[in-house]
Design a protein around this motif. Structure first.
Motif, mmCIF file in Angstrom:
data_model
loop_
_atom_site.group_PDB
_atom_site.id
_atom_site.type_symbol
_atom_site.label_atom_id
_atom_site.label_comp_id
_atom_site.label_asym_id
_atom_site.label_seq_id
_atom_site.Cartn_x
_atom_site.Cartn_y
_atom_site.Cartn_z
ATOM 1 N N ASN A 1 0.824 -1.207 0.000
ATOM 2 C CA ASN A 1 0.000 0.000 0.000
ATOM 3 C C ASN A 1 0.859 1.258 0.000
ATOM 4 O OD1 ASN A 1 -2.828 -0.862 -0.057
ATOM 5 N ND2 ASN A 1 -2.253 -1.950 1.799
ATOM 6 N N ALA A 2 1.923 1.272 0.780
ATOM 7 C CA ALA A 2 2.824 2.429 0.779
ATOM 8 C C ALA A 2 3.440 2.619 -0.603
ATOM 9 C CB ALA A 2 3.913 2.259 1.838
ATOM 10 N N GLY A 3 3.867 1.523 -1.218
ATOM 11 C CA GLY A 3 4.468 1.601 -2.545
ATOM 12 C C GLY A 3 3.495 2.079 -3.600
ATOM 13 N N LEU A 4 2.269 1.594 -3.549
ATOM 14 C CA LEU A 4 1.273 2.011 -4.539
ATOM 15 C C LEU A 4 0.909 3.482 -4.367
ATOM 16 C CD1 LEU A 4 -0.513 1.391 -6.909
ATOM 17 C CD2 LEU A 4 -2.209 0.458 -5.323
ATOM 18 N N LEU A 5 0.706 3.914 -3.147
ATOM 19 C CA LEU A 5 0.364 5.316 -2.916
ATOM 20 C C LEU A 5 1.514 6.244 -3.292
ATOM 21 C CD1 LEU A 5 -1.640 4.977 0.407
ATOM 22 C CD2 LEU A 5 -2.545 5.460 -1.882
ATOM 23 N N LEU A 6 2.742 5.837 -2.991
ATOM 24 C CA LEU A 6 3.905 6.638 -3.369
ATOM 25 C C LEU A 6 4.046 6.704 -4.886
ATOM 26 C CD1 LEU A 6 6.341 8.238 -2.357
ATOM 27 C CD2 LEU A 6 7.611 6.084 -2.261
ATOM 28 N N THR A 7 3.912 5.578 -5.552
ATOM 29 C CA THR A 7 4.029 5.533 -7.006
ATOM 30 C C THR A 7 2.962 6.393 -7.674
ATOM 31 O OG1 THR A 7 4.992 3.315 -6.922
ATOM 32 C CG2 THR A 7 4.012 3.991 -9.012
ATOM 33 N N VAL A 8 1.725 6.249 -7.249
ATOM 34 C CA VAL A 8 0.637 7.023 -7.845
ATOM 35 C C VAL A 8 0.784 8.504 -7.500
ATOM 36 C CG1 VAL A 8 -1.859 7.394 -7.813
ATOM 37 C CG2 VAL A 8 -0.946 5.089 -8.014
ATOM 38 N N GLY A 9 1.227 8.808 -6.295
ATOM 39 C CA GLY A 9 1.457 10.203 -5.929
ATOM 40 C C GLY A 9 2.482 10.867 -6.839
ATOM 41 N N VAL A 10 3.556 10.160 -7.141
ATOM 42 C CA VAL A 10 4.573 10.692 -8.044
ATOM 43 C C VAL A 10 4.020 10.806 -9.465
ATOM 44 C CG1 VAL A 10 6.842 10.248 -9.084
ATOM 45 C CG2 VAL A 10 6.506 9.937 -6.640
ATOM 46 N N MET A 11 3.180 9.870 -9.857
ATOM 47 C CA MET A 11 2.559 9.951 -11.186
ATOM 48 C C MET A 11 1.694 11.211 -11.294
ATOM 49 S SD MET A 11 1.519 5.965 -11.753
ATOM 50 C CE MET A 11 0.778 6.190 -13.352
ATOM 51 N N VAL A 12 0.942 11.515 -10.246
ATOM 52 C CA VAL A 12 0.108 12.715 -10.252
ATOM 53 C C VAL A 12 0.998 13.959 -10.309
ATOM 54 C CG1 VAL A 12 -1.508 14.109 -8.878
ATOM 55 C CG2 VAL A 12 -1.857 11.634 -9.109
ATOM 56 N N TRP A 13 2.036 13.979 -9.494
ATOM 57 C CA TRP A 13 2.974 15.102 -9.470
ATOM 58 C C TRP A 13 3.594 15.307 -10.853
ATOM 59 C CZ3 TRP A 13 8.379 14.445 -6.883
ATOM 60 C CH2 TRP A 13 9.094 15.650 -6.933
ATOM 61 N N HIS A 14 4.131 14.244 -11.414
ATOM 62 C CA HIS A 14 4.763 14.314 -12.733
ATOM 63 C C HIS A 14 3.746 14.704 -13.806
ATOM 64 C CE1 HIS A 14 7.320 12.209 -16.027
ATOM 65 N NE2 HIS A 14 7.587 13.497 -15.968
ATOM 66 N N GLY A 15 2.553 14.145 -13.737
ATOM 67 C CA GLY A 15 1.511 14.470 -14.707
ATOM 68 C C GLY A 15 1.109 15.927 -14.657
ATOM 69 N N MET A 16 1.010 16.469 -13.458
ATOM 70 C CA MET A 16 0.659 17.885 -13.337
ATOM 71 C C MET A 16 1.768 18.764 -13.914
ATOM 72 S SD MET A 16 -1.248 17.932 -9.648
ATOM 73 C CE MET A 16 -1.606 19.677 -9.687
ATOM 74 N N LEU A 17 3.017 18.381 -13.693
ATOM 75 C CA LEU A 17 4.133 19.120 -14.289
ATOM 76 C C LEU A 17 4.059 19.060 -15.817
ATOM 77 C CD1 LEU A 17 7.096 18.066 -11.956
ATOM 78 C CD2 LEU A 17 5.970 20.299 -12.043
ATOM 79 N N GLN A 18 3.721 17.888 -16.349
ATOM 80 C CA GLN A 18 3.612 17.743 -17.796
ATOM 81 C C GLN A 18 2.503 18.634 -18.355
ATOM 82 O OE1 GLN A 18 3.054 13.487 -17.775
ATOM 83 N NE2 GLN A 18 5.102 13.125 -18.605
ATOM 84 N N VAL A 19 1.375 18.667 -17.691
ATOM 85 C CA VAL A 19 0.255 19.495 -18.150
ATOM 86 C C VAL A 19 0.647 20.975 -18.144
ATOM 87 C CG1 VAL A 19 -2.087 20.278 -17.570
ATOM 88 C CG2 VAL A 19 -1.535 17.843 -17.522
ATOM 89 N N GLN A 20 1.463 21.361 -17.179
ATOM 90 C CA GLN A 20 1.877 22.761 -17.077
ATOM 91 C C GLN A 20 3.060 23.094 -17.988
ATOM 92 O OE1 GLN A 20 2.275 23.749 -12.936
ATOM 93 N NE2 GLN A 20 0.186 23.131 -12.495
ATOM 94 N N GLY A 21 3.488 22.126 -18.795
ATOM 95 C CA GLY A 21 4.519 22.398 -19.786
ATOM 96 C C GLY A 21 5.944 22.149 -19.346
ATOM 97 N N GLU A 22 6.136 21.576 -18.192
ATOM 98 C CA GLU A 22 7.490 21.266 -17.725
ATOM 99 C C GLU A 22 8.011 20.063 -18.502
ATOM 100 O OE1 GLU A 22 9.281 22.961 -15.434
ATOM 101 O OE2 GLU A 22 7.640 24.372 -15.156
ATOM 102 N N THR A 23 9.020 20.269 -19.325
ATOM 103 C CA THR A 23 9.549 19.165 -20.126
ATOM 104 C C THR A 23 10.679 18.432 -19.419
ATOM 105 O OG1 THR A 23 11.004 20.705 -21.287
ATOM 106 C CG2 THR A 23 8.884 20.196 -22.319
ATOM 107 N N GLU A 24 11.383 19.124 -18.544
ATOM 108 C CA GLU A 24 12.465 18.491 -17.791
ATOM 109 C C GLU A 24 12.092 18.491 -16.319
ATOM 110 O OE1 GLU A 24 16.446 19.632 -18.618
ATOM 111 O OE2 GLU A 24 15.973 20.149 -20.688
#
Length: 141
Positions: A78-101
């Motif tokens: 559960n810790a691993g899944l929540l951490l993984t999905v949390g990072v996916m959300v973080w990274h996805g939001m950066l992608q939507v905002q145009g952060e390429t790196e």
């Protein structure tokens, strides 16, 4: 068994909310490209909801939830899944905002989440070993 049911219900809810967030956020930002947010929905439903339901069925059949290795499974998975999905959300939001790196922290933290998922899966297999062996012995007797 109650913890497994609650976890399954929480992951089902989070999975549905993740899909809603993805659509709402990308439309609000007028984003049309590819993003990590698109797969958080399926990760939560498949790796969270469905896995917890499968383990719930295994526990109902084999009574595995009383072992120490099962406790390790439940906590680390559960810790691993929540951490993984949390990072996916973080990274996805950066992608939507145009952060390429992105910072090296993003893949590093995602890797830690995957390591915890792996430890959890190994602990689940360890917790299944004796009950499966006993079930096979009963059938052969």
């Amino acid at each position: 068994m109650k913890k497994l049911y609650v976890a399954a219900a929480v992951y089902a809810t989070l999975g549905l909310l993740a899909g809603l967030f993805y659509r709402t956020y990308t439309v609000a930002q007028d984003f049309t490209g590819s993003t990590q947010l698109a797969v958080t929905h399926t990760h939560l439903l498949a790796l969270g909801f469905m896995v917890m339901l499968i383990v719930l069925a295994l526990d109902a059949t084999l009574k595995i939830s009383g072992s120490r290795s099962f406790s390790w499974f439940f906590a680390t998975y559960n810790a691993g899944l929540l951490l993984t999905v949390g990072v996916m959300v973080w990274h996805g939001m950066l992608q939507v905002q145009g952060e390429t790196e992105v910072s090296g922290a993003v893949p590093g933290i995602a890797g830690l989440g995957h390591i915890l998922l792996t430890v959890g899966m190994v602990a689940l297999l360890v917790s299944l070993r004796a009950p499966v062996r006993d079930a096979v012995a009963r059938r052969q007797a």
